[in-house]
Design an enzyme around this catalytic site. Sequence first.
Site, PDB file in Angstrom:
ATOM      1  N   ASP A   1     -66.723  -2.374   5.892  1.00 36.22           N
ATOM      2  CA  ASP A   1     -65.313  -1.944   5.984  1.00 36.22           C
ATOM      3  C   ASP A   1     -64.758  -1.654   4.586  1.00 36.22           C
ATOM      4  OD1 ASP A   1     -65.436  -4.783   5.473  1.00 36.22           O
ATOM      5  OD2 ASP A   1     -63.283  -4.883   5.839  1.00 36.22           O
TER       6      ASP A   1
ATOM      7  N   HIS B   1     -74.564  -1.466   9.391  1.00 36.67           N
ATOM      8  CA  HIS B   1     -73.137  -1.333   9.759  1.00 36.67           C
ATOM      9  C   HIS B   1     -72.332  -1.122   8.473  1.00 36.67           C
ATOM     10  CE1 HIS B   1     -69.509  -2.240  12.254  1.00 36.67           C
ATOM     11  NE2 HIS B   1     -69.041  -2.739  11.120  1.00 36.67           N
TER      12      HIS B   1
ATOM     13  N   ASP C   1     -81.164  -3.907  14.335  1.00 36.26           N
ATOM     14  CA  ASP C   1     -80.905  -2.814  13.395  1.00 36.26           C
ATOM     15  C   ASP C   1     -80.121  -1.713  14.100  1.00 36.26           C
ATOM     16  OD1 ASP C   1     -80.833  -1.049  11.298  1.00 36.26           O
ATOM     17  OD2 ASP C   1     -82.899  -0.352  11.554  1.00 36.26           O
TER      18      ASP C   1
ATOM     19  N   GLU D   1     -74.639  -5.962   8.931  1.00 37.20           N
ATOM     20  CA  GLU D   1     -73.672  -5.397   7.986  1.00 37.20           C
ATOM     21  C   GLU D   1     -74.120  -5.756   6.564  1.00 37.20           C
ATOM     22  OE1 GLU D   1     -69.617  -6.424   8.901  1.00 37.20           O
ATOM     23  OE2 GLU D   1     -68.788  -5.097   7.362  1.00 37.20           O
TER      24      GLU D   1
HETATM   25  O1  9MR Z   1     -68.881 -13.287   6.325  1.00 34.61           O
HETATM   26  C1  9MR Z   1     -67.828 -13.539   7.230  1.00 34.61           C
HETATM   27  C2  9MR Z   1     -68.295 -14.551   8.241  1.00 34.61           C
HETATM   28  O2  9MR Z   1     -68.556 -15.791   7.608  1.00 34.61           O
HETATM   29  C3  9MR Z   1     -67.266 -14.702   9.343  1.00 34.61           C
HETATM   30  O3  9MR Z   1     -67.802 -15.541  10.350  1.00 34.61           O
HETATM   31  C4  9MR Z   1     -66.934 -13.328   9.912  1.00 34.61           C
HETATM   32  C5  9MR Z   1     -65.889 -13.397  11.022  1.00 34.61           C
HETATM   33  O4  9MR Z   1     -64.664 -13.799  10.538  1.00 34.61           O
HETATM   34  O5  9MR Z   1     -66.449 -12.488   8.895  1.00 34.61           O
HETATM   35  C6  9MR Z   1     -67.405 -12.248   7.895  1.00 34.61           C
HETATM   36  O6  9MR Z   1     -66.825 -11.457   6.910  1.00 34.61           O
HETATM   37  C7  9MR Z   1     -66.543 -10.115   7.233  1.00 34.61           C
HETATM   38  C8  9MR Z   1     -65.086  -9.867   6.848  1.00 34.61           C
HETATM   39  O7  9MR Z   1     -64.253 -10.626   7.674  1.00 34.61           O
HETATM   40  C9  9MR Z   1     -64.705  -8.400   6.874  1.00 34.61           C
HETATM   41  N1  9MR Z   1     -65.616  -7.602   6.098  1.00 34.61           N
HETATM   42  C10 9MR Z   1     -67.002  -7.765   6.530  1.00 34.61           C
HETATM   43  C11 9MR Z   1     -67.436  -9.201   6.402  1.00 34.61           C
HETATM   44  C12 9MR Z   1     -68.916  -9.377   6.750  1.00 34.61           C
HETATM   45  O8  9MR Z   1     -69.170  -9.161   8.088  1.00 34.61           O
END
Ligand code: 9MR
Length: 684
Positions: A180, A504, A549, A558
């Site tokens: 993102d 992703h 994948d 991601e």
């Molecule tokens: O790395 C984060 C993980 O520990 C959490 O469980 C998850 C859900 O809240 O979010 C992950 O972080 C994401 C972030 O919120 C938005 N950008 C992408 C991050 C990686 O997926």
Amino acid sequence: MRKSTVLLVLLSVAAGLADDATERIRVNQIGFYPQGPKSAVVIDPVSSVFSVISETDGSAVYTGTLGPASVWNHSQENAAIADFSGLEAVGVFRVRVEGIGDSWPFEIKSFVHESVAAAALKSYYYQRASMPLDEAWAGKWRRAAGHPDTSVWVHASAATETRPEKTVIRSPKGWYDAGDYNKYIVNSGITMWTLLAVFEHFPEYAAAFRTDIPESGNGLPDLLDEILWNLRWMLTMQDPDDGGVYHKCTNANFDGFVMPNQARTQRYVVQKSVTATLDFAAVMAQAARVLEAFDAALPGLADSCLFAAEDAWMWAADHPNLLYNQTAMNTAFNPDINTGAYGDGNAADEFDWAAAEMYLTTGEAGYLAAADPFGTPDIRVPSWPNVATLGILSMLMQTDRLTRPGLDDGVLLTLFLSFCDGLVRSRDLSAYGVVMGTGSNDFVWGSNAVAANQALCLLVAHKLTGEADYFDAALSNLDYCLGRNATGYSFVTGHGDKTPMRIHHRQSGSDGIADPVPGFLAGGPNPSQQDRNDGAVYTSNLAAKSYSDMQASYASNENCINWNAPLVYILFGIEALMSETGLPSEARGVASRRIAPLSFRIEGNWPNPFNSSTRISYSLDGPANVRLTVCDAAGRTARTLESGMKLQGRHEIRFNASDLPSGVYFIRLQAGGRSTASRMLVLK
Ligand code: 9MR
């Protein structure tokens, strides 16, 4: 893909074969060091022997006996280890087991992980907001600039008297967090610590490493230039009126899969939080230490970082319970914000981390009195919500800065090493011979970063003790990330033969280029599969195999800046430790830009003293003539002191400043004509 592999794939396709390698042999697809440990894992072995085959002429260059097979609980596979550490020949090889097949190819050579190290660091360049990526550096992944972030609104949740709702502020630069396009302070915190720690723990190697970014050749190390891109963004996230730090700079909702320049919804800075503010304080304090050595090129930046850290610390001390709770925030304020929360119910570890970094940089024991990371040391694998260990690692690696009696008595080191011994034990008991999988809770969202952070801890243990087994255990987890795992993937995009193709990542999914942006560590196996209802399909529910994948799989596939950072750390650390000179290869290193490792700090009553006798202590890792210059604010030299001989190690210079008029002075230390560190001194 290597040329030989391309040819083999073409041949296999022509012969109607689906694949180029068996799924039943898992190996680091990048390779091994001639003198280092080497192993592969064979699933359901049918014979007890294996061989290593040369890719050039098909000859068997090594034969060995498989270890006993046992079940790896996390994947429910029956696995045996093929150890070929005895093979020291340089070349491209595969592991072969009769009746099973050949593994993917890998190389044995010096500097074997250097390219993937370069790619892992370069991935931050590809994540840069607010600038175009030109073909000269980005190649086929060139793109227009996205997110200038020059008219960001203060969200209702962050409104103050001086900055009411919809106040327009500038918050440019920084790295996109992940797939993102949002920028989050909490996640920048651990990421920046880790990259700055590469600098602090492997200074010569880090300073000499070239990654080919637009700033290359500007006289600063590339790693530092990359770090500065995000540091300068972080500084914009502090409210200058009170020192508090906004939790994130974000859209209201996640974008679709479009290129950065097509993602143009309004950006906001939202509620200040104690966790973001403390993470910011920790990073700024640490950055102030690292930047001291570059004051000539970046005048005043180190001090600005320290002031920013101090302001942030004070705000946090005044708001210790102001946690970020997105659900509560959305109930109270509009518009709703639905991007990543990085919410954390406990700021105690953030206090501990910030206190440790502030103390190390300033020498002021008051920080430790406020939050004592040694009170009940909570040593665990670092992650974004658990950061106490970051401060502990900084303390352990900089004992020369520990001035409070009792801090360097070895208790913390003993505790840390016993934690690392647990990691080594996990490898010893593992059917895969890897540390990863100490328990099923290693397989969380971003599990590959758990593996990388375990290895980071082990490399620190190795640096502190010199014990080879810690290094080897760290290497086992690098092998895991690069292919010796239950999915058979080398989890770094563009590196290896079986590697994520549909990560992703919004740019990779919308640029029309088949190959994903290279150098990203995919999140990795995550049995919680939170993306299952959003189109992700998994072929297994087992912890170590819960990886898909697919672009839809944000929970396993991601990229994220805080996952790539420990990958950079372990790749740089392992390469540095395996390099005979401690430097990158000729092709990667820039000798002329090598910075002599030099640490320098002012003791006594800095920063606002009366000085009839000022003491300045410094230490040098290599022998050098030392010159100390005191300049006034206008740059006029007020005093010069020269050592007149080569010095090494820790030294102290005392000088009488009572004849100097009151004012601000700068002290510059030059060693061997190569290095400069400077520091501000206020004389009253
Ligand atoms: O790395 C984060 C993980 O520990 C959490 O469980 C998850 C859900 O809240 O979010 C992950 O972080 C994401 C972030 O919120 C938005 N950008 C992408 C991050 C990686 O997926």
